[in-house]
Motif scaffolding. Structure first.
Motif, PDB file in Angstrom:
ATOM      1  N   ASN A 216       0.799  -1.226   0.000  1.00 40.97           N
ATOM      2  CA  ASN A 216       0.000   0.000   0.000  1.00 40.97           C
ATOM      3  C   ASN A 216       0.834   1.280   0.000  1.00 40.97           C
ATOM      4  OD1 ASN A 216      -2.475  -1.432   0.023  1.00 40.97           O
ATOM      5  ND2 ASN A 216      -2.290  -1.742   2.246  1.00 40.97           N
ATOM      6  N   LYS A 217       1.980   1.259   0.661  1.00 35.36           N
ATOM      7  CA  LYS A 217       2.797   2.469   0.755  1.00 35.36           C
ATOM      8  C   LYS A 217       3.806   2.542  -0.382  1.00 35.36           C
ATOM      9  CE  LYS A 217       2.473   2.938   5.786  1.00 35.36           C
ATOM     10  NZ  LYS A 217       3.244   3.059   7.049  1.00 35.36           N
ATOM     11  N   LYS A 218       4.321   3.765  -0.610  1.00 36.01           N
ATOM     12  CA  LYS A 218       5.357   3.932  -1.626  1.00 36.01           C
ATOM     13  C   LYS A 218       6.611   3.182  -1.197  1.00 36.01           C
ATOM     14  CE  LYS A 218       7.356   7.397  -4.676  1.00 36.01           C
ATOM     15  NZ  LYS A 218       7.311   8.808  -5.125  1.00 36.01           N
ATOM     16  N   ILE A 219       7.256   2.533  -2.152  1.00 37.33           N
ATOM     17  CA  ILE A 219       8.401   1.674  -1.860  1.00 37.33           C
ATOM     18  C   ILE A 219       9.697   2.451  -2.073  1.00 37.33           C
ATOM     19  CG2 ILE A 219       9.610  -0.434  -2.494  1.00 37.33           C
ATOM     20  CD1 ILE A 219       6.890  -1.441  -3.618  1.00 37.33           C
ATOM     21  N   THR A 220      10.493   2.532  -1.020  1.00 33.40           N
ATOM     22  CA  THR A 220      11.833   3.128  -1.147  1.00 33.40           C
ATOM     23  C   THR A 220      12.822   2.012  -1.416  1.00 33.40           C
ATOM     24  OG1 THR A 220      11.276   4.938   0.375  1.00 33.40           O
ATOM     25  CG2 THR A 220      13.613   4.488   0.000  1.00 33.40           C
ATOM     26  N   LEU A 221      13.341   1.976  -2.629  1.00 38.46           N
ATOM     27  CA  LEU A 221      14.287   0.937  -3.014  1.00 38.46           C
ATOM     28  C   LEU A 221      15.700   1.383  -2.646  1.00 38.46           C
ATOM     29  CD1 LEU A 221      14.188  -1.842  -4.434  1.00 38.46           C
ATOM     30  CD2 LEU A 221      14.815  -0.667  -6.551  1.00 38.46           C
ATOM     31  N   HIS A 222      16.397   0.534  -1.891  1.00 36.13           N
ATOM     32  CA  HIS A 222      17.748   0.850  -1.419  1.00 36.13           C
ATOM     33  C   HIS A 222      18.777   0.126  -2.276  1.00 36.13           C
ATOM     34  CE1 HIS A 222      16.228   2.709   2.319  1.00 36.13           C
ATOM     35  NE2 HIS A 222      15.299   1.773   2.250  1.00 36.13           N
ATOM     36  N   ASN A 223      19.873   0.806  -2.545  1.00 38.96           N
ATOM     37  CA  ASN A 223      20.923   0.246  -3.387  1.00 38.96           C
ATOM     38  C   ASN A 223      21.903  -0.585  -2.557  1.00 38.96           C
ATOM     39  OD1 ASN A 223      22.459  -0.264  -5.653  1.00 38.96           O
ATOM     40  ND2 ASN A 223      23.523   1.699  -5.616  1.00 38.96           N
ATOM     41  N   ILE A 224      21.359  -1.510  -1.772  1.00 37.80           N
ATOM     42  CA  ILE A 224      22.157  -2.417  -0.949  1.00 37.80           C
ATOM     43  C   ILE A 224      21.500  -3.791  -0.954  1.00 37.80           C
ATOM     44  CG2 ILE A 224      23.161  -0.665   0.584  1.00 37.80           C
ATOM     45  CD1 ILE A 224      20.960  -1.227   2.580  1.00 37.80           C
ATOM     46  N   SER A 225      22.221  -4.784  -0.466  1.00 35.36           N
ATOM     47  CA  SER A 225      21.682  -6.150  -0.429  1.00 35.36           C
ATOM     48  C   SER A 225      20.645  -6.286   0.687  1.00 35.36           C
ATOM     49  CB  SER A 225      22.812  -7.150  -0.198  1.00 35.36           C
ATOM     50  OG  SER A 225      23.373  -6.968   1.098  1.00 35.36           O
ATOM     51  N   LEU A 226      19.887  -7.368   0.631  1.00 35.96           N
ATOM     52  CA  LEU A 226      18.879  -7.643   1.663  1.00 35.96           C
ATOM     53  C   LEU A 226      19.539  -7.789   3.033  1.00 35.96           C
ATOM     54  CD1 LEU A 226      15.860 -10.010   1.348  1.00 35.96           C
ATOM     55  CD2 LEU A 226      17.357 -10.231   3.317  1.00 35.96           C
ATOM     56  N   GLU A 227      20.696  -8.444   3.075  1.00 37.98           N
ATOM     57  CA  GLU A 227      21.378  -8.659   4.355  1.00 37.98           C
ATOM     58  C   GLU A 227      21.780  -7.334   5.000  1.00 37.98           C
ATOM     59  OE1 GLU A 227      21.594 -12.283   1.938  1.00 37.98           O
ATOM     60  OE2 GLU A 227      22.154 -10.193   1.546  1.00 37.98           O
ATOM     61  N   LYS A 228      22.304  -6.423   4.203  1.00 37.77           N
ATOM     62  CA  LYS A 228      22.718  -5.135   4.745  1.00 37.77           C
ATOM     63  C   LYS A 228      21.514  -4.287   5.157  1.00 37.77           C
ATOM     64  CE  LYS A 228      27.204  -4.731   2.450  1.00 37.77           C
ATOM     65  NZ  LYS A 228      28.053  -3.924   1.534  1.00 37.77           N
ATOM     66  N   LEU A 229      20.418  -4.381   4.402  1.00 34.31           N
ATOM     67  CA  LEU A 229      19.212  -3.646   4.767  1.00 34.31           C
ATOM     68  C   LEU A 229      18.644  -4.172   6.077  1.00 34.31           C
ATOM     69  CD1 LEU A 229      17.168  -1.469   3.902  1.00 34.31           C
ATOM     70  CD2 LEU A 229      15.835  -3.284   2.823  1.00 34.31           C
ATOM     71  N   TYR A 230      18.631  -5.500   6.253  1.00 32.38           N
ATOM     72  CA  TYR A 230      18.152  -6.105   7.496  1.00 32.38           C
ATOM     73  C   TYR A 230      19.021  -5.661   8.676  1.00 32.38           C
ATOM     74  CZ  TYR A 230      17.104  -9.689  10.979  1.00 32.38           C
ATOM     75  OH  TYR A 230      16.760 -10.342  12.146  1.00 32.38           O
ATOM     76  N   GLU A 231      20.324  -5.653   8.457  1.00 35.27           N
ATOM     77  CA  GLU A 231      21.243  -5.202   9.511  1.00 35.27           C
ATOM     78  C   GLU A 231      20.990  -3.739   9.872  1.00 35.27           C
ATOM     79  OE1 GLU A 231      26.084  -4.746  10.233  1.00 35.27           O
ATOM     80  OE2 GLU A 231      25.305  -5.818   8.472  1.00 35.27           O
ATOM     81  N   HIS A 232      20.719  -2.922   8.847  1.00 33.07           N
ATOM     82  CA  HIS A 232      20.429  -1.495   9.081  1.00 33.07           C
ATOM     83  C   HIS A 232      19.184  -1.318   9.949  1.00 33.07           C
ATOM     84  CE1 HIS A 232      19.732   2.769   8.320  1.00 33.07           C
ATOM     85  NE2 HIS A 232      18.519   2.467   7.901  1.00 33.07           N
ATOM     86  N   TYR A 233      18.147  -2.105   9.701  1.00 36.29           N
ATOM     87  CA  TYR A 233      16.897  -1.985  10.441  1.00 36.29           C
ATOM     88  C   TYR A 233      16.994  -2.542  11.859  1.00 36.29           C
ATOM     89  CZ  TYR A 233      13.723  -0.278   6.795  1.00 36.29           C
ATOM     90  OH  TYR A 233      13.074   0.502   5.871  1.00 36.29           O
ATOM     91  N   THR A 234      17.821  -3.544  12.068  1.00 35.46           N
ATOM     92  CA  THR A 234      17.842  -4.232  13.365  1.00 35.46           C
ATOM     93  C   THR A 234      19.008  -3.837  14.260  1.00 35.46           C
ATOM     94  OG1 THR A 234      19.018  -6.097  12.329  1.00 35.46           O
ATOM     95  CG2 THR A 234      16.613  -6.233  12.463  1.00 35.46           C
ATOM     96  N   THR A 235      19.939  -3.040  13.749  1.00 35.21           N
ATOM     97  CA  THR A 235      21.093  -2.633  14.554  1.00 35.21           C
ATOM     98  C   THR A 235      20.815  -1.293  15.223  1.00 35.21           C
ATOM     99  OG1 THR A 235      22.622  -3.770  13.062  1.00 35.21           O
ATOM    100  CG2 THR A 235      23.560  -2.109  14.528  1.00 35.21           C
ATOM    101  N   SER A 236      21.043  -1.255  16.530  1.00 38.76           N
ATOM    102  CA  SER A 236      20.844  -0.020  17.287  1.00 38.76           C
ATOM    103  C   SER A 236      22.110   0.291  18.083  1.00 38.76           C
ATOM    104  CB  SER A 236      19.650  -0.146  18.239  1.00 38.76           C
ATOM    105  OG  SER A 236      19.545   0.998  19.067  1.00 38.76           O
ATOM    106  N   TYR A 237      22.552   1.539  18.021  1.00 41.42           N
ATOM    107  CA  TYR A 237      23.733   1.987  18.768  1.00 41.42           C
ATOM    108  C   TYR A 237      23.351   2.813  19.995  1.00 41.42           C
ATOM    109  CZ  TYR A 237      26.125   0.584  14.492  1.00 41.42           C
ATOM    110  OH  TYR A 237      26.598  -0.137  13.431  1.00 41.42           O
ATOM    111  N   PHE A 238      22.039   2.839  20.283  1.00 46.41           N
ATOM    112  CA  PHE A 238      21.574   3.685  21.385  1.00 46.41           C
ATOM    113  C   PHE A 238      22.154   3.228  22.721  1.00 46.41           C
ATOM    114  CE2 PHE A 238      17.904   5.096  24.202  1.00 46.41           C
ATOM    115  CZ  PHE A 238      18.363   6.396  24.283  1.00 46.41           C
ATOM    116  N   ASN A 239      22.212   1.905  22.928  1.00 44.94           N
ATOM    117  CA  ASN A 239      22.732   1.389  24.191  1.00 44.94           C
ATOM    118  C   ASN A 239      24.221   1.688  24.336  1.00 44.94           C
ATOM    119  OD1 ASN A 239      22.149  -0.174  26.651  1.00 44.94           O
ATOM    120  ND2 ASN A 239      23.575  -1.656  25.790  1.00 44.94           N
ATOM    121  N   THR A 240      24.974   1.570  23.236  1.00 43.19           N
ATOM    122  CA  THR A 240      26.406   1.879  23.265  1.00 43.19           C
ATOM    123  C   THR A 240      26.633   3.357  23.578  1.00 43.19           C
ATOM    124  OG1 THR A 240      26.838   0.141  21.631  1.00 43.19           O
ATOM    125  CG2 THR A 240      28.547   1.823  21.938  1.00 43.19           C
ATOM    126  N   ILE A 241      25.841   4.219  22.927  1.00 44.33           N
ATOM    127  CA  ILE A 241      25.955   5.663  23.173  1.00 44.33           C
ATOM    128  C   ILE A 241      25.622   5.978  24.630  1.00 44.33           C
ATOM    129  CG2 ILE A 241      24.963   7.906  22.587  1.00 44.33           C
ATOM    130  CD1 ILE A 241      24.520   6.826  19.750  1.00 44.33           C
TER     131      ILE A 241
END
Length: 267
Positions: A216-241
């Motif tokens: 339903n929503k507009k699709i933002t296509l990223h110029n990276i692999s699925l693995e890197k996109l998944y890592e981007h969505y699931t990695t958080s540096y908030f606790n380290t900061i």
């Protein structure tokens, strides 16, 4: 007559054990022992806050960790659309149906933006300061000449339909800003065209919710692999900061504690 109170040192009182004495600053053994206890309390409190942050991050990322992953598989992508699979990470190939072109660009593309510019001379008034032979400063105004590329025309065009992983979509269904390439073309004397264009074939990945047999929503296509996109969505540096900031704050508090005259510890 005012009453004065004097503090007499008791015979059983001992002088504090000084571990450091310099620059009008003393550190006693009791201060060191208490600071260790205080630092432990701060780290314990920090661990509690860190646990809350991890719990929040885990719950927030649960939607991504439970999402399906479809990698360069047209049949699986079609099945996902037909069965309303829900949240999914998808990687695949996007191909333009037909193409557009520009005489100066010289290649077939899925989309282009053309900016026409001319190199023009301009003048402007500027205020400057000069010093005479007597050392006095004088302000004067003069005309300065400068050159710049000025835009006088814009053009754009794109295909109407694209195919992603075997499924046809409207071109406007995708946000393809991550795939723009640039090209500068000479267009005559002091004239040029700046092109931003998207090739007819690109490969990328996106996260979406498949519902009602559609995205339903507009699709933002990223110029990276699925693995890197998944890592981007699931990695958080908030606790380290948080831990970096918390340790810095704790060290500052320890320094303030040592600088302060803690007579109450020695009494």
């Amino acid at each position: 007559m005012k009453n004065f109170k004097f503090r007499y040192k008791k015979s059983n009182e001992k002088e504090p054990i000084v571990l450091f004495d310099g620059y009008d600053w003393k550190i006693t053994l009791r201060e060191v022992l208490f600071s260790i206890f205080l630092f432990g309390i701060l780290m314990l409190f920090g661990t509690f806050i860190s646990g809350c942050i991890k719990s929040y991050t885990h719950n927030k990322n649960l939607i991504y960790r439970q999402a399906a992953q479809i990698k360069n598989n047209p049949d699986e992508f079609k099945w996902a659309l037909e069965t309303d699979i829900g949240n999914a990470f998808v990687e695949g190939e996007l191909n333009a149906i037909n193409h557009v072109t520009h005489p100066k660009l010289g290649i077939n593309v899925a989309s282009y933006r053309a900016v026409y510019q001319h190199y023009n001379m301009h003048t402007r008034l500027v205020t400057r300061t000069r010093t005479d032979s007597k050392g006095k400063s004088h302000t004067y105004t003069t005309t300065e000449t400068y050159w710049s590329w000025d835009t006088y025309k814009r053009e754009n065009d794109n295909v109407k339909k694209v195919e992603f992983s075997g499924v046809e979509f409207d071109y406007n269904k995708f946000d393809l800003d991550n795939f723009y390439k640039n090209k500068e073309v000479d267009n005559g004397y002091r004239d040029r065209i700046l092109f931003d264009y998207i090739p007819t074939n690109v490969n990328g990945s996106f996260f979406c919710e498949i519902k009602d047999k559609n995205i339903n929503k507009k699709i933002t296509l990223h110029n990276i692999s699925l693995e890197k996109l998944y890592e981007h969505y699931t990695t958080s540096y908030f606790n380290t900061i948080f831990w970096v900031c918390w340790v810095i704050v704790s060290i500052i508090l320890m320094f303030v504690f040592y600088v302060h005259e803690n007579y109450w510890l020695e009494n």
